[in-house]
Each structure stands twice: as C-alpha cells, then as structure tokens.
Design an enzyme around this catalytic site. Structure first.
Site, PDB file in Angstrom:
ATOM      1  N   CYS A  24       0.832  -1.210   0.000  1.00 30.68           N
ATOM      2  CA  CYS A  24       0.000   0.000   0.000  1.00 30.68           C
ATOM      3  C   CYS A  24       0.868   1.262   0.000  1.00 30.68           C
ATOM      4  CB  CYS A  24      -0.912  -0.042   1.224  1.00 30.68           C
ATOM      5  SG  CYS A  24      -1.670   1.518   1.667  1.00 30.68           S
ATOM      6  N   CYS A  27       0.179   3.871   2.802  1.00 34.17           N
ATOM      7  CA  CYS A  27       0.576   3.311   4.111  1.00 34.17           C
ATOM      8  C   CYS A  27       2.033   3.646   4.441  1.00 34.17           C
ATOM      9  CB  CYS A  27       0.393   1.792   4.128  1.00 34.17           C
ATOM     10  SG  CYS A  27      -1.320   1.263   3.950  1.00 34.17           S
TER      11      CYS A  27
END
Length: 99
Positions: A24, A27
């Site tokens: 991600c 993230c």
C-alpha cells in the site's frame, strides 16, 4: 493472534492501531507521522501496526475495508476510527481527547 491483540488494546492508556499492508503506497507515509505523534505524546500512547495481509482475522473482525486505517482503543473499547493518511497534528489531537 486475536487474543494477543485484545490483550494489547485492553490497556488503560490509548492504543493507536495502524492497519496497513506492505504493498500500500499511502501506508508508507504513516510511520513518519506516527513517529512524530509518539515523540510528542511519549508514554501517554501506545502505537502498534497490524499488517492486514498477515492478520486477516483481525482485519476482518474490525471490518478493515480500506488502508491505511487508524483505530484508537482505550481499555479494549474502540474510541475512534479513520481511513486514509492523516496529518500528525490531527492524529495527536484525537489521541489527546482520550488521555
């Protein structure tokens, strides 16, 4: 793993959980933000990271549909939840409400 997670979030100080995945992109911004929050709040908050790919049972139990997702627990109770990257000052002010 859920039992261990529950024992961590049952803390009497706020526990901020960062649900993330290695793949991600957004993230990857969270560690620096959470490091700043931790530096400012010190021992008043516990911050843990939960990889949704390695902990699908926890992700499913807390209905994580989007990452990053932050959840704030105190004494095992969910106090706040937010999706997406949040600036450090916003995360800090949310945690401070539950100190």
């Amino acid at each position: 793993m859920i039992a261990k997670f529950k024992s961590i979030i049952n803390c009497n100080r706020p526990v901020l959980v960062d649900f993330y995945a290695d793949w991600c992109g957004p993230c990857k911004q969270m560690p620096a933000i959470l490091k700043q929050v931790k530096a400012e709040l010190k021992e008043n908050v516990k911050i843990i990271k939960v990889d949704v790919d390695r902990n699908p049972n926890i992700a499913s139990k807390y209905q994580i549909r989007s990452i990053p997702t932050l959840m704030l627990f105190k004494e095992g109770e969910l106090k706040w939840s937010g999706m997406g990257v949040r600036p450090a000052h916003e995360v800090k002010s949310i945690v401070e409400r539950f100190l």
